[in-house]
Design a protein around this motif. Structure first.
Motif, PDB file in Angstrom:
ATOM      1  N   UNK A 212       0.851  -1.195   0.000  1.00  0.00           N
ATOM      2  CA  UNK A 212       0.000   0.000   0.000  1.00  0.00           C
ATOM      3  C   UNK A 212       0.882   1.238   0.000  1.00  0.00           C
ATOM      4  N   UNK A 213       0.687   2.084  -0.985  1.00  0.00           N
ATOM      5  CA  UNK A 213       1.507   3.282  -1.086  1.00  0.00           C
ATOM      6  C   UNK A 213       1.607   3.737  -2.523  1.00  0.00           C
ATOM      7  N   UNK A 214       2.320   4.841  -2.765  1.00  0.00           N
ATOM      8  CA  UNK A 214       2.405   5.396  -4.117  1.00  0.00           C
ATOM      9  C   UNK A 214       3.037   4.417  -5.094  1.00  0.00           C
ATOM     10  N   UNK A 215       2.560   4.411  -6.344  1.00  0.00           N
ATOM     11  CA  UNK A 215       3.174   3.570  -7.365  1.00  0.00           C
ATOM     12  C   UNK A 215       4.500   4.161  -7.817  1.00  0.00           C
ATOM     13  N   UNK A 216       5.178   3.462  -8.720  1.00  0.00           N
ATOM     14  CA  UNK A 216       6.518   3.858  -9.139  1.00  0.00           C
ATOM     15  C   UNK A 216       6.542   5.238  -9.770  1.00  0.00           C
ATOM     16  N   UNK A 217       5.446   5.646 -10.430  1.00  0.00           N
ATOM     17  CA  UNK A 217       5.414   6.972 -11.052  1.00  0.00           C
ATOM     18  C   UNK A 217       5.603   8.075 -10.024  1.00  0.00           C
ATOM     19  N   UNK A 218       5.120   7.830  -8.804  1.00  0.00           N
ATOM     20  CA  UNK A 218       5.249   8.834  -7.755  1.00  0.00           C
ATOM     21  C   UNK A 218       6.693   9.061  -7.350  1.00  0.00           C
ATOM     22  N   UNK A 219       7.476   7.990  -7.211  1.00  0.00           N
ATOM     23  CA  UNK A 219       8.862   8.169  -6.795  1.00  0.00           C
ATOM     24  C   UNK A 219       9.699   8.742  -7.928  1.00  0.00           C
ATOM     25  N   UNK A 220       9.337   8.450  -9.180  1.00  0.00           N
ATOM     26  CA  UNK A 220      10.042   9.073 -10.309  1.00  0.00           C
ATOM     27  C   UNK A 220       9.819  10.581 -10.297  1.00  0.00           C
ATOM     28  N   UNK A 221       8.588  11.015  -9.991  1.00  0.00           N
ATOM     29  CA  UNK A 221       8.307  12.443  -9.906  1.00  0.00           C
ATOM     30  C   UNK A 221       9.065  13.085  -8.743  1.00  0.00           C
ATOM     31  N   UNK A 222       9.141  12.390  -7.610  1.00  0.00           N
ATOM     32  CA  UNK A 222       9.900  12.892  -6.468  1.00  0.00           C
ATOM     33  C   UNK A 222      11.358  13.113  -6.845  1.00  0.00           C
ATOM     34  N   UNK A 223      11.955  12.137  -7.513  1.00  0.00           N
ATOM     35  CA  UNK A 223      13.359  12.265  -7.915  1.00  0.00           C
ATOM     36  C   UNK A 223      13.543  13.408  -8.905  1.00  0.00           C
ATOM     37  N   UNK A 224      12.548  13.641  -9.741  1.00  0.00           N
ATOM     38  CA  UNK A 224      12.644  14.741 -10.710  1.00  0.00           C
ATOM     39  C   UNK A 224      12.763  16.083  -9.985  1.00  0.00           C
ATOM     40  N   UNK A 225      12.068  16.230  -8.857  1.00  0.00           N
ATOM     41  CA  UNK A 225      12.197  17.453  -8.063  1.00  0.00           C
ATOM     42  C   UNK A 225      13.620  17.631  -7.551  1.00  0.00           C
TER      43      UNK A 225
END
Length: 292
Positions: A212-225
């Motif tokens: 349960x938690x954000x999918x992989x797209x979420x962590x890719x967006x975090x890293x982009x920041x």
């Protein structure tokens, strides 16, 4: 952001030698300080384990034998440290922060103290950016290792598990395991210095690994920041083993560092590690950065 201070619980085994070489490699990358800590068995801890039916003289003899054996091992570990220090010409021995900071390069120090290894290492690790620990010895049950559990689950710091053989490189091609949990988020946060420095980065995910938690797209967006570009790669379990599939995906990427969260089925150290964590700890051939 960089790693400035590393703790290495140093043993006299072959795995300990590989861990020392790995820690020195990390220190050279970050101009960091490696504090090598050897924890001797405290002979006073032997008496409560002796049990009933033993005379005072027998208990004293057991304590004396423990003290001799512990001292011999400490001498061997100190000799190992001195041999490595002498053979690494670019590394300075520094017993204070002032000396280390003035050196402008990687530094080393050594300390041997008596106590319970799992308690001392876990507590001391909290004062360092990262702990570097030896790979579990062949045949050792990693699920019952008090010291390993302590540093993974009680230190509050990232832990770099060294491979059995010192790697040729570390942190140039980095894989991060993502499953949406707080542990995997902590691992990626701890890995940010490596990710900024890496030449290639890949986020590994799988349906069987996701929680349960954000999918992989979420962590890719975090890293982009953080101005980090990474590719996502779905992996498949090998014969239903998620850990084997994760390590296989890291090998396919030619990764020289794997970052992941560490999991346990219970807060009690006596109970087993999560299956993926256990498999990776036992079988990884590259350095693994773990966070709890």
């Amino acid at each position: 952001m960089a790693y400035r201070r590393l703790l290495l619980p140093l043993t006299g085994t072959a795995a300990g030698e590989a861990a020392l070489a790995t820690a020195l490699m990390v220190a050279r990358i970050w101009n960091a300080h490696v504090h090598c800590l050897h924890v001797r068995v405290d002979a006073r801890d032997v008496a409560p384990l002796a049990g009933e039916g033993l005379s005072g003289a027998m208990i004293e003899e057991m304590m004396a034998a423990t003290e001799r054996e512990s001292g011999d091992r400490a001498s061997r570990v100190r000799a190992l440290f001195e041999r490595f220090a002498a053979g690494s010409g670019d590394v300075t021995i520094a017993n204070s922060a002032e000396t280390a900071l003035k050196s402008g390069g990687p530094t080393l120090s050594f300390e041997s103290i008596a106590g319970r290894e799992e308690d001392v290492v876990a507590q001391q690790s909290r004062l360092y950016d990262m702990a570097v620990v030896p790979h579990p010895e062949a045949g050792e049950d990693v699920s019952s290792s008090d010291a390993l559990h302590a540093v993974l689950f009680d230190s509050g710091r990232p832990v770099l598990i060294a491979p059995r053989v010192a790697p040729a490189s570390i942190g140039t091609r980095v894989c991060c395991a993502w499953n949406g949990t707080g542990e995997s988020a902590a691992a990626i946060d701890a890995a940010l210095p490596w990710l900024h420095r890496a030449q290639a980065r890949r986020i590994l995910y799988a349906d069987e690994y996701q929680r349960r938690g954000p999918p992989v797209e979420g962590i890719l967006a975090y890293l982009h920041w953080h101005e980090i570009t990474a590719e996502a790669q779905q992996f498949k379990p090998v014969t239903k083993d998620v850990g084997a599939g994760l390590l296989g995906a890291a090998r396919d990427f030619n990764a020289d560092l794997l970052c992941m969260g560490a999991y346990s089925h219970s807060r009690l150290r006596q109970l087993i590690l999560g299956g993926v964590t256990r498999h990776v700890l036992e079988n990884a051939e590259i350095p693994v950065l773990m966070c709890r």
